[in-house]
Structures are given as structure tokens and as C-alpha cells.
Motif scaffolding. Structure first.
Motif, PDB file in Angstrom:
ATOM      1  N   PHE A   1      20.631  52.037 -36.822  1.00 17.14           N
ATOM      2  CA  PHE A   1      19.330  52.519 -37.703  1.00 17.14           C
ATOM      3  C   PHE A   1      18.178  52.298 -36.897  1.00 17.14           C
ATOM      4  CE2 PHE A   1      16.074  50.439 -40.907  1.00 17.14           C
ATOM      5  CZ  PHE A   1      15.794  51.917 -41.035  1.00 17.14           C
ATOM      6  N   ALA A   2      17.678  53.369 -36.587  1.00 15.13           N
ATOM      7  CA  ALA A   2      16.325  53.305 -35.775  1.00 15.13           C
ATOM      8  C   ALA A   2      15.122  53.508 -36.644  1.00 15.13           C
ATOM      9  CB  ALA A   2      16.249  54.225 -34.462  1.00 15.13           C
ATOM     10  N   PHE A   3      14.043  52.621 -36.543  1.00 13.43           N
ATOM     11  CA  PHE A   3      12.980  52.985 -37.436  1.00 13.43           C
ATOM     12  C   PHE A   3      11.600  53.069 -36.714  1.00 13.43           C
ATOM     13  CE2 PHE A   3      11.140  50.536 -41.358  1.00 13.43           C
ATOM     14  CZ  PHE A   3      10.456  51.486 -41.705  1.00 13.43           C
ATOM     15  N   PRO A   4      11.469  54.271 -35.918  1.00 12.14           N
ATOM     16  CA  PRO A   4      10.268  54.371 -35.014  1.00 12.14           C
ATOM     17  C   PRO A   4       9.195  54.793 -35.964  1.00 12.14           C
ATOM     18  CG  PRO A   4      11.669  56.090 -34.660  1.00 12.14           C
ATOM     19  CD  PRO A   4      12.278  55.258 -35.654  1.00 12.14           C
ATOM     20  N   ALA A   5       9.116  55.007 -37.293  1.00 13.44           N
ATOM     21  CA  ALA A   5       7.958  55.519 -38.006  1.00 13.44           C
ATOM     22  C   ALA A   5       6.835  54.476 -37.740  1.00 13.44           C
ATOM     23  CB  ALA A   5       8.393  55.667 -39.543  1.00 13.44           C
TER      24      ALA A   5
ATOM     25  N   GLN B   1       8.553  59.045 -30.846  1.00 13.97           N
ATOM     26  CA  GLN B   1       9.148  58.426 -31.704  1.00 13.97           C
ATOM     27  C   GLN B   1      10.784  59.296 -31.759  1.00 13.97           C
ATOM     28  OE1 GLN B   1       7.851  58.578 -35.843  1.00 13.97           O
ATOM     29  NE2 GLN B   1       5.979  57.564 -35.367  1.00 13.97           N
ATOM     30  N   LEU B   2      11.063  59.992 -30.666  1.00 14.64           N
ATOM     31  CA  LEU B   2      12.136  60.936 -30.675  1.00 14.64           C
ATOM     32  C   LEU B   2      13.348  60.089 -29.786  1.00 14.64           C
ATOM     33  CD1 LEU B   2      10.957  64.641 -30.916  1.00 14.64           C
ATOM     34  CD2 LEU B   2      11.170  62.907 -32.802  1.00 14.64           C
ATOM     35  N   GLY B   3      12.953  59.361 -29.106  1.00 16.44           N
ATOM     36  CA  GLY B   3      14.047  58.619 -28.317  1.00 16.44           C
ATOM     37  C   GLY B   3      15.343  58.410 -28.875  1.00 16.44           C
ATOM     38  N   ALA B   4      15.394  57.866 -29.972  1.00 19.86           N
ATOM     39  CA  ALA B   4      16.690  57.294 -30.749  1.00 19.86           C
ATOM     40  C   ALA B   4      17.361  58.486 -31.103  1.00 19.86           C
ATOM     41  CB  ALA B   4      16.390  56.525 -31.706  1.00 19.86           C
ATOM     42  N   LEU B   5      16.986  59.635 -31.006  1.00 17.12           N
ATOM     43  CA  LEU B   5      17.820  60.892 -31.570  1.00 17.12           C
ATOM     44  C   LEU B   5      18.722  61.395 -30.492  1.00 17.12           C
ATOM     45  CD1 LEU B   5      14.992  63.068 -33.198  1.00 17.12           C
ATOM     46  CD2 LEU B   5      16.455  61.492 -34.320  1.00 17.12           C
ATOM     47  N   ASN B   6      19.876  61.708 -30.861  1.00 17.34           N
ATOM     48  CA  ASN B   6      20.844  62.262 -29.971  1.00 17.34           C
ATOM     49  C   ASN B   6      21.896  62.930 -30.878  1.00 17.34           C
ATOM     50  OD1 ASN B   6      22.933  60.205 -30.707  1.00 17.34           O
ATOM     51  ND2 ASN B   6      21.754  58.794 -29.775  1.00 17.34           N
ATOM     52  N   ALA B   7      22.973  63.599 -30.238  1.00 13.50           N
ATOM     53  CA  ALA B   7      23.914  64.315 -30.735  1.00 13.50           C
ATOM     54  C   ALA B   7      24.604  63.428 -31.902  1.00 13.50           C
ATOM     55  CB  ALA B   7      24.867  64.883 -29.653  1.00 13.50           C
ATOM     56  N   SER B   8      24.711  62.244 -31.761  1.00  6.35           N
ATOM     57  CA  SER B   8      25.592  61.382 -32.792  1.00  6.35           C
ATOM     58  C   SER B   8      24.699  60.937 -34.097  1.00  6.35           C
ATOM     59  CB  SER B   8      26.049  59.935 -32.150  1.00  6.35           C
ATOM     60  OG  SER B   8      26.862  60.240 -30.886  1.00  6.35           O
TER      61      SER B   8
ATOM     62  N   GLY C   1      28.061  54.312 -42.635  1.00  6.69           N
ATOM     63  CA  GLY C   1      27.259  55.353 -42.975  1.00  6.69           C
ATOM     64  C   GLY C   1      26.723  56.425 -41.611  1.00  6.69           C
ATOM     65  N   PRO C   2      26.112  57.341 -41.600  1.00 10.92           N
ATOM     66  CA  PRO C   2      25.737  57.956 -40.368  1.00 10.92           C
ATOM     67  C   PRO C   2      24.628  57.340 -39.752  1.00 10.92           C
ATOM     68  CG  PRO C   2      24.727  58.974 -42.376  1.00 10.92           C
ATOM     69  CD  PRO C   2      25.649  58.257 -42.974  1.00 10.92           C
ATOM     70  N   ALA C   3      24.545  57.648 -38.608  1.00 11.52           N
ATOM     71  CA  ALA C   3      23.663  56.858 -37.692  1.00 11.52           C
ATOM     72  C   ALA C   3      22.103  57.574 -38.156  1.00 11.52           C
ATOM     73  CB  ALA C   3      23.842  57.359 -36.181  1.00 11.52           C
ATOM     74  N   TYR C   4      21.377  56.632 -38.447  1.00 17.96           N
ATOM     75  CA  TYR C   4      20.112  56.826 -39.374  1.00 17.96           C
ATOM     76  C   TYR C   4      18.732  56.744 -38.494  1.00 17.96           C
ATOM     77  CZ  TYR C   4      16.558  56.822 -42.934  1.00 17.96           C
ATOM     78  OH  TYR C   4      15.429  57.075 -43.684  1.00 17.96           O
ATOM     79  N   VAL C   5      17.970  57.732 -38.225  1.00 13.69           N
ATOM     80  CA  VAL C   5      16.772  57.590 -37.565  1.00 13.69           C
ATOM     81  C   VAL C   5      15.706  58.224 -38.752  1.00 13.69           C
ATOM     82  CG1 VAL C   5      15.153  58.048 -35.529  1.00 13.69           C
ATOM     83  CG2 VAL C   5      17.666  57.923 -35.268  1.00 13.69           C
ATOM     84  N   ALA C   6      14.744  56.894 -38.868  1.00 11.14           N
ATOM     85  CA  ALA C   6      13.754  57.457 -39.816  1.00 11.14           C
ATOM     86  C   ALA C   6      12.293  57.318 -38.935  1.00 11.14           C
ATOM     87  CB  ALA C   6      13.457  56.252 -40.691  1.00 11.14           C
ATOM     88  N   LEU C   7      11.689  58.492 -39.110  1.00 12.29           N
ATOM     89  CA  LEU C   7      10.562  58.973 -38.154  1.00 12.29           C
ATOM     90  C   LEU C   7       9.277  58.911 -39.089  1.00 12.29           C
ATOM     91  CD1 LEU C   7      12.209  62.091 -36.276  1.00 12.29           C
ATOM     92  CD2 LEU C   7      11.994  59.783 -35.527  1.00 12.29           C
TER      93      LEU C   7
ATOM     94  N   ARG D   1      15.494  68.929 -34.070  1.00 13.03           N
ATOM     95  CA  ARG D   1      16.670  69.629 -33.955  1.00 13.03           C
ATOM     96  C   ARG D   1      17.262  69.853 -32.695  1.00 13.03           C
ATOM     97  NH1 ARG D   1      19.893  69.112 -36.897  1.00 13.03           N
ATOM     98  NH2 ARG D   1      19.346  70.273 -38.666  1.00 13.03           N
ATOM     99  N   SER D   2      16.481  69.871 -31.616  1.00 14.95           N
ATOM    100  CA  SER D   2      16.880  69.998 -30.270  1.00 14.95           C
ATOM    101  C   SER D   2      17.346  68.640 -29.757  1.00 14.95           C
ATOM    102  CB  SER D   2      15.594  70.330 -29.238  1.00 14.95           C
ATOM    103  OG  SER D   2      16.120  70.384 -28.004  1.00 14.95           O
ATOM    104  N   ARG D   3      17.152  67.502 -30.132  1.00 12.86           N
ATOM    105  CA  ARG D   3      17.577  66.318 -29.878  1.00 12.86           C
ATOM    106  C   ARG D   3      18.545  65.801 -30.716  1.00 12.86           C
ATOM    107  NH1 ARG D   3      14.096  62.775 -26.639  1.00 12.86           N
ATOM    108  NH2 ARG D   3      12.495  63.737 -25.685  1.00 12.86           N
ATOM    109  N   ALA D   4      18.558  66.031 -32.034  1.00  9.84           N
ATOM    110  CA  ALA D   4      19.661  65.766 -32.790  1.00  9.84           C
ATOM    111  C   ALA D   4      20.426  66.928 -33.468  1.00  9.84           C
ATOM    112  CB  ALA D   4      18.880  64.879 -33.965  1.00  9.84           C
ATOM    113  N   PRO D   5      21.174  67.621 -32.824  1.00 11.52           N
ATOM    114  CA  PRO D   5      21.807  68.954 -33.140  1.00 11.52           C
ATOM    115  C   PRO D   5      22.484  68.968 -34.466  1.00 11.52           C
ATOM    116  CG  PRO D   5      22.508  68.491 -31.240  1.00 11.52           C
ATOM    117  CD  PRO D   5      21.462  67.541 -31.371  1.00 11.52           C
ATOM    118  N   ASN D   6      23.123  67.744 -34.741  1.00  8.58           N
ATOM    119  CA  ASN D   6      24.252  67.457 -35.507  1.00  8.58           C
ATOM    120  C   ASN D   6      23.536  66.871 -37.110  1.00  8.58           C
ATOM    121  OD1 ASN D   6      26.218  68.942 -33.997  1.00  8.58           O
ATOM    122  ND2 ASN D   6      26.207  66.860 -32.998  1.00  8.58           N
TER     123      ASN D   6
END
Length: 264
Positions: A77-81, A94-101, A31-37, A158-163
Motif C-alpha cells: 500500500f503506497a499513499f502519496p496523495a 506521486q507516480l514513483g510507486a506505480l509499476n507493472a505489479s 489483495g492487489p498492490a494498491y497506490v492511492a494518488l 497507465r504507462s507506469r501501471a499497465p495492469n
């Protein structure tokens, strides 16, 4: 005779190869790389099964992000919430795990900015007039200050995770209406708290839409399972106290998870 044996051997090899292909089947795509904030409603306060390493963030393996990850097998899966998080905490920590992927982001935030905990404490322990005054203060904040705070968070995501597909989840109403039996808090207080929740969801939905994000309205799935329903998916006053007025494990499994799955 030799030709027959030779053909039989070739046939056997072909059958073995075909069976191997059938048995292997297509590879299961991750599945897609998932980040839960987000705040405690994403971390899982009240859901039990807490992750000991998360400390006061009270992240839970029963929370909807962990359940989604277990069901969908994301590539990461990143879970910084974290419990108590406000909009500024999300952007700062909490935004450190976000990227273009990053392919999927979920978030609940805004309730703590509006003073959710203080509203509930005032309304449950204080007079009706004190409750209504505190709710009105929260509603003023929600209408006038929170939109800009949400915009800052959503722009940063959106800036950190554009896709990424970004799903902004709302909050349930706290009490079922009408309810003839709801000890400890009167109808006027309950209606005021629910009205504030409705306003909060309306503002969050509007700002999420303005940024092209999906809004997940959990009031629909929690309907009939609010406090005083007799089939509550939310904690009333609880021990430990930080579980109070948060979704139970069932609230995450049946209230939040289906909404995220419908929007992911």
C-alpha cells in the motif's frame, strides 16, 4: 489384541491429520498492490487521525484509501496523495510507486487546478457578483484546460501501471439543495458552487472513460449529507482552516469508501 491397538493408533493419526487440515483452511490471498494518488480529498484533510510523518500533506488513517487498505489487506500500500496537489504535482511527485505489479490505483485530482479553495473563499466572504465571476472563471478552466491536464495524468498512470485497475473518484456537491436554512451564504452562491462541481465531475468522468478508467461518482453517496443538510459529511468553516470544505471521517467512511469498493 495387538491388531486392534494398531488400527486404533492409525485411525487416531488419520483423524489428527484431517483435523489439522480443517483447522488450517485455505490461505488468505493478499489483495492487489494498491497506490492511492491525488489531492486533499484522497489524503484525508478533515478526517482527523493524521499521520504525523506526512506533514503538510495531511494524510489521514481515516481517509478512504487507508480504510480500504485496512479492510482488504493489499500486498502493498503506497499513499502519496497530498493536500493541495494539482495534476502537475501528481505527475511530478506521486507516480514513483506505480509499476507493472500495481493492481489498483485510486485518484482524486482536478479540484485544485480549477481553484477550488479560491472559489470557496471568494463565495463565502465576497459579494454575490464576485462569487459568480470566480465560479465562471473556474468553469471556463474546467471546460477548456482541465481535460488536457487530466489526459496527461491518466496517460502517465497507465504507462507506469499497465495492469492496474484505475478508479477515478469525483467530488461531492458542497451544499444540499434546496435548503431553507443555510447561514452565511445565499442560495444563488450555493447553486453556482454546486453547478461548478457538477461540471467538474462531468469532465473528470468523460476523460476517465476515454482512458478506460472507472469513474466513481460520490455525489450519490453524499446526497442528503452535504452542507446545510443537518447531517453533514463535510466541514463548513473549520479550524484548522485547511479542514474547511473537506469530507469528515464519516464522509470518507460512508461517502468515498463504498464508491471505491464498488469499483475496485
Amino acid at each position: 489384541m495387538r491388531r486392534t491397538r494398531s488400527l486404533s493408533a492409525v485411525t487416531a493419526l488419520i483423524l489428527t491429520f484431517l483435523l489439522a487440515l480443517i483447522g488450517t483452511g485455505p490461505a488468505q490471498a493478499a489483495g492487489p498492490a494498491y497506490v492511492a494518488l491525488g489531492d486533499s480529498y484522497s489524503a484525508g484533510n478533515g478526517a482527523g487521525g493524521y499521520i504525523s510523518s506526512s506533514g503538510d500533506c495531511h494524510r489521514s488513517n481515516n481517509a478512504y484509501p487507508a480504510r480500504w487498505a485496512a479492510a482488504h489487506g493489499p500486498s502493498s500500500f503506497a499513499f502519496p496523495a497530498c493536500s493541495g496537489a494539482r495534476t502537475t504535482d501528481v505527475t511530478t511527485y506521486q507516480l514513483g510507486a506505480l509499476n507493472a505489479s500495481t493492481g489498483l490505483v485510486s485518484i482524486t485530482v482536478g479540484g485544485n487546478d480549477a481553484g477550488f479553495s479560491d472559489v470557496m473563499t471568494t463565495c463565502v466572504t465576497g459579494t454575490e457578483s464576485a462569487c459568480l465571476s470566480r465560479v465562471n472563471t473556474a468553469k471556463s478552466y474546467i471546460s477548456n484546460t482541465l481535460p488536457g491536464r487530466l489526459d496527461t495524468v491518466y496517460r502517465a498512470i497507465r504507462s507506469r501501471a499497465p495492469n492496474a485497475r484505475v478508479v477515478v473518484l469525483g467530488y461531492p456537491r458542497m451544499y444540499i439543495e434546496p435548503s431553507w436554512w443555510c447561514p452565511g451564504i445565499g442560495e444563488t452562491k450555493r447553486e453556482a458552487i454546486n453547478d461548478a462541481a457538477d461540471l467538474l465531475n462531468s469532465v473528470i468522468s468523460a476523460r476517465a472513460s476515454a482512458h478506460g478508467f472507472a469513474f466513481g461518482d460520490v455525489r450519490t453517496t453524499f446526497s442528503g449529507h452535504e452542507l446545510c443538510s443537518g447531517d453533514d459529511w463535510l466541514h463548513d468553516l473549520a479550524y484548522p482552516s485547511w479542514e474547511s470544505y473537506h469530507p469528515t471521517s464519516l464522509g470518507h467512511a460512508n461517502g468515498y469508501l463504498p464508491v471505491l469498493q464498488a469499483k475496485d
